[in-house]
Design a protein around this motif. Structure first.
Motif, mmCIF file in Angstrom:
data_model
loop_
_atom_site.group_PDB
_atom_site.id
_atom_site.type_symbol
_atom_site.label_atom_id
_atom_site.label_comp_id
_atom_site.label_asym_id
_atom_site.label_seq_id
_atom_site.Cartn_x
_atom_site.Cartn_y
_atom_site.Cartn_z
ATOM 1 N N HIS A 164 -1.632 2.751 18.002
ATOM 2 C CA HIS A 164 -1.749 2.173 16.661
ATOM 3 C C HIS A 164 -1.265 3.121 15.563
ATOM 4 N N ALA A 165 -1.228 4.405 15.864
ATOM 5 C CA ALA A 165 -0.838 5.371 14.830
ATOM 6 C C ALA A 165 0.636 5.227 14.517
ATOM 7 N N SER A 166 0.959 5.303 13.248
ATOM 8 C CA SER A 166 2.360 5.291 12.848
ATOM 9 C C SER A 166 3.054 6.471 13.504
ATOM 10 N N THR A 167 4.292 6.260 13.954
ATOM 11 C CA THR A 167 5.006 7.373 14.595
ATOM 12 C C THR A 167 5.661 8.283 13.557
ATOM 13 N N CYS A 168 5.527 7.938 12.291
ATOM 14 C CA CYS A 168 6.142 8.762 11.248
ATOM 15 C C CYS A 168 5.547 10.158 11.245
ATOM 16 N N LYS A 169 6.420 11.167 11.146
ATOM 17 C CA LYS A 169 5.939 12.524 10.919
ATOM 18 C C LYS A 169 5.251 12.552 9.551
ATOM 19 N N SER A 170 4.511 13.597 9.301
ATOM 20 C CA SER A 170 3.877 13.740 7.992
ATOM 21 C C SER A 170 4.935 14.105 6.957
ATOM 22 N N PRO A 171 4.633 13.905 5.675
ATOM 23 C CA PRO A 171 5.594 14.308 4.635
ATOM 24 C C PRO A 171 6.036 15.765 4.774
ATOM 25 N N MET A 172 5.114 16.664 5.100
ATOM 26 C CA MET A 172 5.483 18.074 5.265
ATOM 27 C C MET A 172 6.542 18.223 6.344
#
Lengths: 187, 589
Positions: free
Chosen positions: B323-331
């Motif tokens: 369920h977690a977005s696969t997007c890396k964090s902004p950092m």
């Protein structure tokens, strides 16, 4: 499904199976009984007693298994186990040596026996040899002052012991253990 | 309302009559007449411990001193908070707390903002009458984020309580007995082998230096002094809202411009804005969300910017990983771009770029080291992570007069960001930014409203429906992982269907992160008043910007056009997305 993820990421069945295998059916059943009550967490100490009487001590993996099956945080379980003197966190040896450090034994040279035992076994009080044979404990008085200095190995009392007898006595127990294993494997 | 119905109790404190609702403690009653009884283990947002005894008062006819933090008032009670005897007793208690303390204040990280040191001073401890045996525990620094030094621990138990009650992690407990008592993870194991999620709230609530972040300042000084390195920095949104506190500004004072100038003076060649990474996260995440909506899931999608949360997910709720977005964090997105896109454009070999990230977070130190965030050659995209506290210290160490600095501007090409990026630093901010983006995509036009105040959630939890175009989207926002558990349990059991959930590990979101400044005198850690002020600074910055939607960011437009292609493209996935896996030990939820 998400293309970046493995199909199943639920590790609970695996974690549960490992815990159950480690503790065995009797303990697992006891925990299940406890969990049916209105205050399951209050049975933590009872469960720890059960585990210790079965395995002789509470190892980190036993505590983790209890934590998972009771759903109590592992830090709490190990905090409780480490608080009470009765709970042992290290395995105990086949033979428990209780060296009397009471007054009579002490003046008769128990301190020299202590030194010799530590040297021969390579451990300190409260510890167990790496081969799992001996655990060394200090006792206050064993009630056999006329035989001072005394030590108790499991249920055998040894009186008027001198340091040079120590290796001979220990050796006798090692031989006994060897014989037992040999006869077990023969049968 | 309930408080109104409670019975009133009248008592006297130091001769003053006070009337308070039944159940009020002596400490709370005294605060109403302006007396702040000295305290140590007490924390208003945690359960009562009553273990330190610093807050003792005299109650007539009781025959012994009572701990005012945990004693409720009764009718006709006569309390004295001060007398020569009470002051002496309190001073003795603190002296006894110090008797096994290392007493290395001058070389201690907490020198100047240590609660034990402050108490010793204010209670008049001027000599050491009791010289006790010192503790000799090893310093435990297995974790890349949190260092544990039990020798400075006074066993107040605040870390144990914050970890269990606010974060729901319960990694810490007191082990052993008496003099040998030590606060540690299960089995006194290393933090690295525990269920620790590296959020750093233990650091924030610790009154001494028993918990600290692992310092990265030396590595950064060294890089800045290396003529062969091109040293660049990015700053997270919540830094600008809190850094001023380190230089005497009241909480909630935005200090973006001065912060940028200070970073330039320190020697960073470019000052980038993590907000651009946040804008990019939103565009990628909104694309991912809409794809999931159209292709059937998995829903809810859960945000993935908070590394403490991701660690919690992997250890406590592994079945929700899809369920977690696969997007890396902004950092991590920004660091990746700095060593690919920026390196390309500037013609600098990526190995010559040293990327520093200033974060409100100690878990970011861990995120930067995760294997998924390493370059193909094994080096990290983010070379060093500094907390807000570490940056404040570096600025002071350098001798920069922060308050007199002129305002600076972030550098192109990774310094242009929308207001949606700014609010990433507070709970509800990622959700609000996503809703702005989602309304644009779903309705195909500029959203008629930009502010979604219903998802702003300093209190900890929001569960609501937001109408976007034709759709009624079920959203939840949680900060503090004990709050998150409530929502996640509903997802696991299937009791509730959500479309999108935002989780930030720390109370209040990043603004209350484990790397933020220790609060000044009139505030305390976890203080909702303090968190609201820091959040307000971010909403002010957002409100004052022309550019408030991630989709309108011209820097992103160029980035996609010249480098990434389109949102969700193969290249975007290679560079900007990541993956998670279950980790042991499994936590108890």
């Amino acid at each position: 499904m998400n293309p970046h993820c493995a199909s199943s990421t639920n590790n609970w069945p695996e974690v549960k199976a490992v815990a159950e295998r480690l503790l065995g059916d009797d303990v697992v059943q006891f925990i299940e009984e406890c969990r049916k009550t209105s205050e399951p967490n209050s049975y933590l100490i009872a469960v720890l007693h059960k585990v210790q009487s079965k395995f002789g001590y509470l190892g980190a993996s036993h505590l983790d298994a209890v934590a998972q099956l009771m759903q109590i945080p592992a830090a709490k379980v190990s905090g409780v186990a480490s608080f009470y003197h009765y709970f042992r966190l290290q395995p105990r040896g086949k033979f428990i040596i209780n060296l009397c450090l009471g007054t009579a034994c002490y003046v008769k040279g128990a301190d020299r026996l202590a030194e010799k035992l530590k040297e021969e076994l390579g451990i300190d009080f409260g510890e167990t040899t790496s081969d799992g044979m001996f655990t060394l404990e200090g006792a206050r008085c064993l009630g056999a002052c006329s035989l001072a200095p005394v030590m108790l190995i499991n249920d055998d009392m040894h009186g008027t012991v001198t340091p040079d007898q120590i290796p001979i006595i220990l050796d006798r127990y090692l031989k006994k253990a060897k014989q037992e294993t040999a006869s077990k494997s023969a049968s | 309302m309930i408080a109104k119905r409670r019975k009133k109790i009248t008592l006297t404190i130091d001769g003053n009559q006070v009337t308070v609702p039944e159940g009020t403690t002596i400490m709370q009653a005294a605060e109403q007449i302006g007396i702040r009884i000295p305290r140590l283990c007490y924390h208003p947002d945690l359960s009562l411990a009553g273990s330190c005894r610093v807050c003792i008062v005299e109650v007539k006819d009781m025959g012994h001193y009572m701990a005012s933090c945990s004693s409720p008032v009764w009718e006709g009670m006569e309390v004295r908070t001060n007398s020569p005897e009470i002051r002496e007793a309190r001073r003795d208690i603190v002296e006894l707390l110090l008797d096994n303390h290392p007493m290395d204040c001058q070389t201690c990280e907490r020198d100047g903002n240590c609660e034990l040191q402050n108490l010793a001073y204010s209670l008049g401890v001027r000599e050491r009458l009791y010289e006790g045996k010192r503790k000799e525990f090893p310093i435990e620094d297995s974790s890349v984020s949190v260092v544990r030094n039990p020798n400075k621990c006074i066993l107040c138990g605040r870390c144990v309580r914050v970890c269990a009650e606010i974060q729901g992690v319960y990694n810490l407990s007191q082990h052993g007995r008496g003099f040998y008592t030590v606060v540690a993870p299960a089995h006194k194991a290393n933090m690295d082998d525990s269920v620790c999620i590296q959020c750093g709230q233990c650091i924030n609530v610790c009154p001494t230096a028993a918990f600290l972040e692992k310092s990265s300042t030396e590595a950064v000084w060294k890089a800045l002094a290396d003529p062969n390195l091109h040293v660049v920095v990015q700053t997270a949104p919540s830094i600008r809202a809190a850094i001023g506190e380190g230089f005497g500004y009241p909480p909630g004072t935005p200090c973006t411009g001065k912060m940028i100038t200070a970073l330039r003076l320190l020697g960073f060649e470019k000052v980038f804005d993590t907000d651009l990474g946040a804008d990019l996260t939103i565009v990628e995440e909104a694309h991912e969300f809409l794809t999931r909506l159209q292709t059937g899931g998995p829903l809810p999608m859960i945000t993935s910017c908070s590394p403490g949360w991701i660690s919690f997910l992997e250890k406590f709720y592994p079945e929700l990983i899809p369920h977690a977005s696969t997007c890396k964090s902004p950092m991590s997105m920004l660091s990746t771009l700095a060593k690919t896109y920026y390196a390309d454009r500037m013609n600098i070999p990526p190995e010559n770029i040293f990327m520093v990230a200033v974060m409100p977070c100690v878990a970011k130190k861990y995120e930067a080291q995760r294997p998924e965030h390493l370059m193909p050659d094994g080096r990290p995209y983010t070379d060093a992570v500094l907390t807000t506290r570490e940056l404040i210290w570096m600025i002071k160490c350098y001798g920069i007069d922060f308050t007199r600095l002129p305002d600076g501007q972030f550098d192109a090409p990774l310094g242009i960001a929308s207001g949606a990026g700014d609010i990433f630093g507070t709970t509800g901010g990622v959700m609000e930014a996503t809703l702005r983006a989602a309304s644009r995509i779903l309705t195909g036009k500029k959203p008629d409203r930009l502010e979604f105040t219903e998802v702003r959630a300093v209190e900890g939890l929001r569960d609501t429906y937001v109408a976007i175009g034709e759709r009624n989207v079920h959203v939840a926002v949680a900060n503090g992982l004990n709050n998150a558990k409530q929502v996640l349990n509903k997802v696991v059991s299937g009791e509730e269907h959500y479309d999108i959930i935002e989780v930030m590990a720390c109370p209040g979101g990043c603004i209350g992160g484990g790397g933020q400044p220790y609060p000044s005198e009139n505030y305390h850690v976890l203080d909702p008043q303090l968190l609201r002020k820091r959040a307000a600074a971010l909403y002010t910055i957002d409100g004052s910007k022309e550019l408030r939607e991630s989709y309108e960011n011209p820097a992103l437009e160029e980035l996609y056009e010249t480098y990434l292609g389109s949102p969700g493209s193969v290249k975007a996935h290679q560079l900007l997305h990541t993956q998670y896996r279950p980790r042991l030990p499994r936590g108890i939820r």
